[in-house]
Scaffold this active site. Structure first.
Site, mmCIF file in Angstrom:
data_model
loop_
_atom_site.group_PDB
_atom_site.id
_atom_site.type_symbol
_atom_site.label_atom_id
_atom_site.label_comp_id
_atom_site.label_asym_id
_atom_site.label_seq_id
_atom_site.Cartn_x
_atom_site.Cartn_y
_atom_site.Cartn_z
ATOM 1 N N GLU A 103 0.802 -1.029 -0.015
ATOM 2 C CA GLU A 103 0.141 -0.099 -0.005
ATOM 3 C C GLU A 103 1.140 1.230 -0.141
ATOM 4 O OE1 GLU A 103 -0.925 -1.764 3.340
ATOM 5 O OE2 GLU A 103 -2.343 -3.064 2.401
ATOM 6 N N TYR A 115 7.786 2.203 -7.669
ATOM 7 C CA TYR A 115 7.105 1.022 -7.994
ATOM 8 C C TYR A 115 6.461 0.686 -9.300
ATOM 9 C CZ TYR A 115 6.761 1.475 -2.706
ATOM 10 O OH TYR A 115 6.928 1.682 -1.405
HETATM 11 N N1 COA Z 1 10.650 11.786 -7.820
HETATM 12 C C1 COA Z 1 10.372 11.145 -8.921
HETATM 13 N N2 COA Z 1 10.731 9.523 -8.898
HETATM 14 C C2 COA Z 1 11.326 9.038 -8.008
HETATM 15 C C3 COA Z 1 11.621 9.772 -6.902
HETATM 16 C C4 COA Z 1 11.270 11.336 -6.599
HETATM 17 N N3 COA Z 1 11.539 11.877 -5.505
HETATM 18 N N4 COA Z 1 12.545 8.979 -5.894
HETATM 19 C C5 COA Z 1 12.458 7.536 -6.663
HETATM 20 N N5 COA Z 1 11.820 7.776 -7.625
HETATM 21 C C6 COA Z 1 11.546 6.971 -8.887
HETATM 22 C C7 COA Z 1 12.457 7.233 -10.098
HETATM 23 O O1 COA Z 1 11.755 6.637 -11.239
HETATM 24 C C8 COA Z 1 13.792 6.592 -9.834
HETATM 25 O O2 COA Z 1 14.564 6.313 -10.951
HETATM 26 P P1 COA Z 1 15.651 7.579 -11.347
HETATM 27 O O3 COA Z 1 16.244 8.068 -10.215
HETATM 28 O O4 COA Z 1 16.536 6.775 -12.360
HETATM 29 O O5 COA Z 1 14.637 8.516 -12.093
HETATM 30 C C9 COA Z 1 13.400 5.159 -9.157
HETATM 31 O O6 COA Z 1 12.168 5.542 -8.492
HETATM 32 C C10 COA Z 1 14.355 4.687 -8.213
HETATM 33 O O7 COA Z 1 14.726 5.579 -7.376
HETATM 34 P P2 COA Z 1 15.638 5.399 -6.016
HETATM 35 O O8 COA Z 1 16.879 5.925 -5.989
HETATM 36 O O9 COA Z 1 16.010 3.817 -5.981
HETATM 37 O O10 COA Z 1 14.666 5.599 -4.771
HETATM 38 P P3 COA Z 1 15.465 6.076 -3.297
HETATM 39 O O11 COA Z 1 16.396 5.209 -2.930
HETATM 40 O O12 COA Z 1 15.437 7.639 -3.425
HETATM 41 O O13 COA Z 1 14.103 5.735 -2.309
HETATM 42 C C11 COA Z 1 11.759 6.174 -1.496
HETATM 43 C C12 COA Z 1 12.753 5.977 -2.805
HETATM 44 C C13 COA Z 1 10.374 6.641 -1.942
HETATM 45 C C14 COA Z 1 12.217 4.827 -0.528
HETATM 46 C C15 COA Z 1 12.441 7.379 -0.379
HETATM 47 O O14 COA Z 1 11.941 8.522 -1.277
HETATM 48 C C16 COA Z 1 11.716 7.467 0.580
HETATM 49 O O15 COA Z 1 12.473 6.888 1.714
HETATM 50 N N6 COA Z 1 10.676 8.274 0.996
HETATM 51 C C17 COA Z 1 10.246 8.173 2.189
HETATM 52 C C18 COA Z 1 9.601 6.999 2.821
HETATM 53 C C19 COA Z 1 8.563 6.572 1.877
HETATM 54 O O16 COA Z 1 7.519 7.217 1.420
HETATM 55 N N7 COA Z 1 8.678 5.175 1.951
HETATM 56 C C20 COA Z 1 7.378 4.549 0.688
HETATM 57 C C21 COA Z 1 6.322 4.156 1.614
HETATM 58 S S1 COA Z 1 5.013 3.326 0.791
#
Ligand code: COA
Length: 147
Positions: A103, A115
């Site tokens: 979710e 995702y």
């Molecule tokens: N905006 C748009 N796309 C994004 C993004 C952003 N801020 N962050 C990640 N993505 C997408 C992009 O497609 C990215 O690929 P790219 O960098 O080549 O464009 C892809 O996801 C992979 O990103 P990645 O670097 O592996 O993600 P991350 O390590 O930065 O972690 C989260 C992503 C969501 C886990 C991180 O932002 C986070 O911890 N957020 C707070 C907690 C949270 O919301 N968790 C999810 C709960 S359901």
């Protein structure tokens, strides 16, 4: 950066990361009980002694439920969450899961983009699922076909 199994030693940093990321963060006791649950698998991305990110999944028969994914703000957009989820996807295929699901808040565009990039599709919505603030959850699932 190394991907390892999350252990009790990581709990204090995981509590800190939960507080940074979520309005209703898990407590140390909640995390400990997850780590002691044999149906749960938690993976950590570590940079030396720093917990940069983590992910957790619970399996029920051939179904996988992703509980939480979080990456420290200073480590974001470096592919850490994608690496953690990809490892889980490999593991899920290897043990024969039919699908993994999760979710996500409908306003959480970064997570939804992440995702989708990894093959999850939207399969439903849970009305008012979240609190603080109240918000719908989008259900996203990746299905595995047996070859
Ligand atoms: N905006 C748009 N796309 C994004 C993004 C952003 N801020 N962050 C990640 N993505 C997408 C992009 O497609 C990215 O690929 P790219 O960098 O080549 O464009 C892809 O996801 C992979 O990103 P990645 O670097 O592996 O993600 P991350 O390590 O930065 O972690 C989260 C992503 C969501 C886990 C991180 O932002 C986070 O911890 N957020 C707070 C907690 C949270 O919301 N968790 C999810 C709960 S359901």
């Amino acid at each position: 950066m190394e991907l390892v199994k999350l252990t009790a030693d990581h709990i204090p940093q995981m509590v800190e990361l939960e507080k940074i990321c979520f309005s209703l963060p898990w407590t140390a006791d909640m995390i400990r009980s997850e780590l002691n649950n044999p149906s749960c698998l938690y993976l950590a991305a570590v940079d030396g002694d720093t917990l940069a990110g983590y992910i957790g999944v619970q399996t029920v028969l051939d179904e996988g439920y992703i509980n939480n994914v979080a990456v420290r703000p200073e480590y974001r957009r470096k592919g850490i969450a994608a690496a953690l989820i990809s490892l889980l996807i490999d593991e899920a295929r290897a043990i024969g899961l039919a699908f993994m699901t999760l979710e996500v808040r409908e306003s959480n565009a970064p997570a939804i983009a992440l995702y989708e990039k990894l093959g999850f599709t939207t399969v439903g919505r849970r009305k008012n699922y979240y609190e603080k603030p109240r918000e719908d959850a989008i259900l996203m699932t990746i299905f595995f076909t047996k070859e």
